[in-house]
Write an enzyme that holds these catalytic residues in place. Structure first.
Site, PDB file in Angstrom:
ATOM      1  N   ASN A   1      -1.708   5.295  23.669  1.00  0.00           N
ATOM      2  CA  ASN A   1      -1.725   5.678  25.074  1.00  0.00           C
ATOM      3  C   ASN A   1      -3.098   5.288  25.607  1.00  0.00           C
ATOM      4  O   ASN A   1      -4.111   5.897  25.250  1.00  0.00           O
ATOM      5  CB  ASN A   1      -1.502   7.181  25.245  1.00  0.00           C
ATOM      6  CG  ASN A   1      -0.145   7.623  24.738  1.00  0.00           C
ATOM      7  OD1 ASN A   1       0.740   6.807  24.494  1.00  0.00           O
ATOM      8  ND2 ASN A   1       0.027   8.931  24.584  1.00  0.00           N
TER       9      ASN A   1
ATOM     10  N   GLU B   1       1.918   4.416  26.471  1.00  0.00           N
ATOM     11  CA  GLU B   1       1.624   4.951  27.794  1.00  0.00           C
ATOM     12  C   GLU B   1       0.528   4.111  28.438  1.00  0.00           C
ATOM     13  O   GLU B   1      -0.479   3.795  27.803  1.00  0.00           O
ATOM     14  CB  GLU B   1       1.142   6.407  27.744  1.00  0.00           C
ATOM     15  CG  GLU B   1       2.185   7.422  27.347  1.00  0.00           C
ATOM     16  CD  GLU B   1       1.648   8.855  27.417  1.00  0.00           C
ATOM     17  OE1 GLU B   1       0.648   9.077  28.139  1.00  0.00           O
ATOM     18  OE2 GLU B   1       2.223   9.724  26.761  1.00  0.00           O
TER      19      GLU B   1
ATOM     20  N   TYR C   1      -5.500   4.257  29.014  1.00  0.00           N
ATOM     21  CA  TYR C   1      -5.614   4.321  30.467  1.00  0.00           C
ATOM     22  C   TYR C   1      -6.870   3.639  31.012  1.00  0.00           C
ATOM     23  O   TYR C   1      -6.818   2.973  32.026  1.00  0.00           O
ATOM     24  CB  TYR C   1      -5.550   5.773  30.944  1.00  0.00           C
ATOM     25  CG  TYR C   1      -4.170   6.374  30.785  1.00  0.00           C
ATOM     26  CD1 TYR C   1      -3.217   6.239  31.789  1.00  0.00           C
ATOM     27  CD2 TYR C   1      -3.808   7.039  29.621  1.00  0.00           C
ATOM     28  CE1 TYR C   1      -1.937   6.758  31.638  1.00  0.00           C
ATOM     29  CE2 TYR C   1      -2.526   7.563  29.463  1.00  0.00           C
ATOM     30  CZ  TYR C   1      -1.595   7.419  30.473  1.00  0.00           C
ATOM     31  OH  TYR C   1      -0.332   7.921  30.313  1.00  0.00           O
TER      32      TYR C   1
ATOM     33  N   ARG D   1      11.191   5.491  26.295  1.00  0.00           N
ATOM     34  CA  ARG D   1      10.556   6.364  25.313  1.00  0.00           C
ATOM     35  C   ARG D   1      10.633   7.800  25.821  1.00  0.00           C
ATOM     36  O   ARG D   1      10.172   8.111  26.915  1.00  0.00           O
ATOM     37  CB  ARG D   1       9.092   5.955  25.113  1.00  0.00           C
ATOM     38  CG  ARG D   1       8.328   6.876  24.160  1.00  0.00           C
ATOM     39  CD  ARG D   1       6.908   6.381  23.954  1.00  0.00           C
ATOM     40  NE  ARG D   1       6.147   7.315  23.143  1.00  0.00           N
ATOM     41  CZ  ARG D   1       5.174   8.114  23.601  1.00  0.00           C
ATOM     42  NH1 ARG D   1       4.843   8.077  24.882  1.00  0.00           N
ATOM     43  NH2 ARG D   1       4.541   8.936  22.790  1.00  0.00           N
TER      44      ARG D   1
ATOM     45  N   GLU E   1      -0.125  11.405  20.564  1.00  0.00           N
ATOM     46  CA  GLU E   1      -1.578  11.580  20.668  1.00  0.00           C
ATOM     47  C   GLU E   1      -2.088  12.894  20.054  1.00  0.00           C
ATOM     48  O   GLU E   1      -2.668  13.740  20.744  1.00  0.00           O
ATOM     49  CB  GLU E   1      -2.049  11.431  22.115  1.00  0.00           C
ATOM     50  CG  GLU E   1      -1.428  12.258  23.174  1.00  0.00           C
ATOM     51  CD  GLU E   1      -1.926  11.926  24.577  1.00  0.00           C
ATOM     52  OE1 GLU E   1      -2.161  12.890  25.334  1.00  0.00           O
ATOM     53  OE2 GLU E   1      -2.055  10.744  24.922  1.00  0.00           O
TER      54      GLU E   1
ATOM     55  N   HIS F   1       5.705  16.165  21.067  1.00  0.00           N
ATOM     56  CA  HIS F   1       4.904  15.785  22.224  1.00  0.00           C
ATOM     57  C   HIS F   1       4.279  17.063  22.790  1.00  0.00           C
ATOM     58  O   HIS F   1       4.611  17.520  23.883  1.00  0.00           O
ATOM     59  CB  HIS F   1       5.778  15.093  23.268  1.00  0.00           C
ATOM     60  CG  HIS F   1       5.000  14.304  24.286  1.00  0.00           C
ATOM     61  ND1 HIS F   1       5.123  12.942  24.446  1.00  0.00           N
ATOM     62  CD2 HIS F   1       4.078  14.685  25.198  1.00  0.00           C
ATOM     63  CE1 HIS F   1       4.334  12.526  25.413  1.00  0.00           C
ATOM     64  NE2 HIS F   1       3.675  13.574  25.888  1.00  0.00           N
TER      65      HIS F   1
END
Length: 508
Positions: free
Chosen positions: A331, A400, A333, A100, A190, A144
């Site tokens: 994404n 991500e 985390y 990506r 995002e 991005h």
């Protein structure tokens, strides 16, 4: 329907990560192309060649050259612009099934609109061809965080409705020139965080904010512009998606979607107030974009608190945005604890995101490193279950996911392996429980310029010494682990994996 309580969502998550075996392998997932494993990057963070071959500045260049990335810039970065063949070979050697990356709008169309740059076109054609020739799926992101500076200068970028036409024209150039080989398009990376950081707090470009909500901004309005930018982003996404579906999809047979940043919000205490706060967090961070995309309008809690400050969708706009995606990217985390802060809804006169309605705190970080994220794979499971229960279980890619470490820490990044292994295991449980997840991408393939940490932190599978003129890519232990996961039929425990490594690795 969307107001399903978090308690119900927790009960619907049938299996926890801790109850699963640590031994699993690539073959436990659907095979490619139904499900792919890869790694991610973005143009400004890896390409370098910032002023070469006709590329012009983006808002990230301007921000970096003002010293905001701890003095770091993307002028050279990983030099992926010149080293793409080497990097694609490394991806193939690692066993990646997909990569990506994002296209630099200002490299492809230097003025943001108008003539296409032949050198930019050639670079992305070459990169895509190189990936295809090595059996690696290209997954392409159009925006991005790197809006051409020319468009920000001309009309303010995302706060102007003019951006819809220019973004659609840019997307058209990409579909027309690359769509015969690119089957997975993501319009925005995002945008929820891009808007929060760039138009509320002002600590990332384009640095628009107002006191007391953001500091050190020379322009902007934190009370209104985040809503406005979000609205224009959604309209731009929908316009590009409509163009793709009308003119390209039948022939090219690809897919188009959008990506969001996602925490999983977990009540700090087992109280109704904190459970409601966690739900508000989900509404303000995820529902802010997903509700228009799935249902055609913003969540009621946002509209109620924003009032006249949030733009409304006309009937035609609502119809255009609703259903304008083939997949959602996340994404993810870690989790955050949510504590009720509902009193602020009545006092701030500006409540468009969770910070105003929810007090958020991270769980305790790894004691050995202030950089590392708390490892909470269960949050990923619950996010995917939430998507299944509340948004119709659309196709989802984890775009991500990765562990942050200090840049110059050891190549033996065992904490990163533990983190990634736990999240892939959680993803497997979610898939077995009916999630429509389609892929997983590690952030990131290479240590790169990080938008919050500059070059002080790293996420890469491969390390680079920035003082080395050749920027040689050096595999970390996590690169070896991920490669073995992708290639072998059985995955041993971490200790077993370490024992299986050749002695040559430890002597590098």
């Amino acid at each position: 329907m969307l107001r399903v309580s978090l308690l119900l969502c927790f009960l619907l998550t049938i299996k926890s990560v801790s109850s699963s075996t640590d031994n699993f392998c690539r073959d436990d997932f659907p095979s490619a192309p139904a499900f792919v494993f890869g790694a991610s990057s973005s143009a400004y963070q890896v390409e370098g060649a910032a002023a070469e071959d006709g590329r012009t500045p983006s808002i990230l260049d301007t921000f970096a050259h003002a010293g905001h990335f701890h003095g770091a810039t993307g002028d050279v970065a990983c030099d992926a612009y010149h080293k793409y063949k080497e990097d694609v070979q490394l991806m193939a050697d690692t066993g990646l099934e997909a990569y990506r990356f994002s296209i630099s709008w200002s490299r492809l169309i230097p003025n943001g609109k108008g003539p296409v740059n032949p050198k930019g076109l050639q670079y992305y054609n070459n990169l895509i061809d190189q990936l295809i020739s090595h059996g690696i799926q290209p997954h392409v992101t159009l925006h991005h965080s790197d809006l051409p500076q020319a468009l920000d200068d001309e009309y303010g970028g995302w706060v102007s409705r003019k951006i819809v036409k220019d973004f659609t024209a840019y997307a058209d150039v990409c579909f027309k020139n690359f769509g015969d080989r690119v089957l997975h398009w993501t319009t925005m990376n995002e945008p929820n965080v891009f808007v929060l950081a760039g138009y509320d707090g002002g600590y990332l470009p384009p640095q628009r904010c107002s006191i007391p909500f953001g500091l050190n901004c020379s322009r902007g309005n934190s009370s209104t512009e985040p809503y406005l930018a979000t609205h224009n982003i959604l309209l731009s996404h929908a316009s590009a998606a409509r163009l793709y579906k009308k003119n390209y999809q039948d022939k090219q047979r690809g897919f188009i979607g959008i990506n969001l940043f996602a925490f999983w919000f977990f009540p700090q205490k087992k109280t109704i107030e904190d459970e409601l706060a966690a739900q508000r967090g989900l509404d303000f961070y995820i529902g802010w974009y997903l509700n228009p995309l799935v249902f055609g309008d913003y969540p009621d809690v946002i509209k109620k608190n924003a009032g006249s400050r949030i733009p409304f969708f006309t009937r035609l706009e609502s119809q255009s945005v609703k259903g304008s995606f083939d997949f959602i990217g996340f994404n993810y985390y870690t989790v955050v604890h949510a504590k009720d802060n509902s009193i602020s809804l009545k006092s701030t006169n500006r409540d468009y995101h969770a910070d105003s309605a929810v007090k958020m705190t991270l769980p305790k970080r790894n004691e050995s490193s202030s950089f590392e994220y708390p490892i909470a794979p269960w949050g990923l499971q619950r996010l995917l279950e939430y998507m299944k229960q509340n948004y119709g279980n659309p196709p989802v890619y984890i775009h991500e996911n990765g562990q942050q470490t200090a840049r110059n820490s050891s190549l033996e990044d065992r904490s990163r392996i533990k983190y990634v292994q736990g999240h892939i295991q959680a993803l497997l449980e979610a898939v077995r429980n009916g999630s429509n997840a389609r892929g997983y991408f590690i952030w990131s393939f290479l240590d790169s310029l990080e938008l919050l940490g500059g070059y002080e932190s790293s996420f890469g599978l491969y390390y680079m010494d920035l003082d080395d003129p050749d920027l040689k890519r050096q595999p970390k232990l996590s690169a070896h682990w991920y490669s073995q996961f992708l290639k072998s039929k059985n995955l041993t425990s971490l200790d077993g994996f370490l024992e299986s490594l050749s002695h040559g690795y430890h002597s590098q």
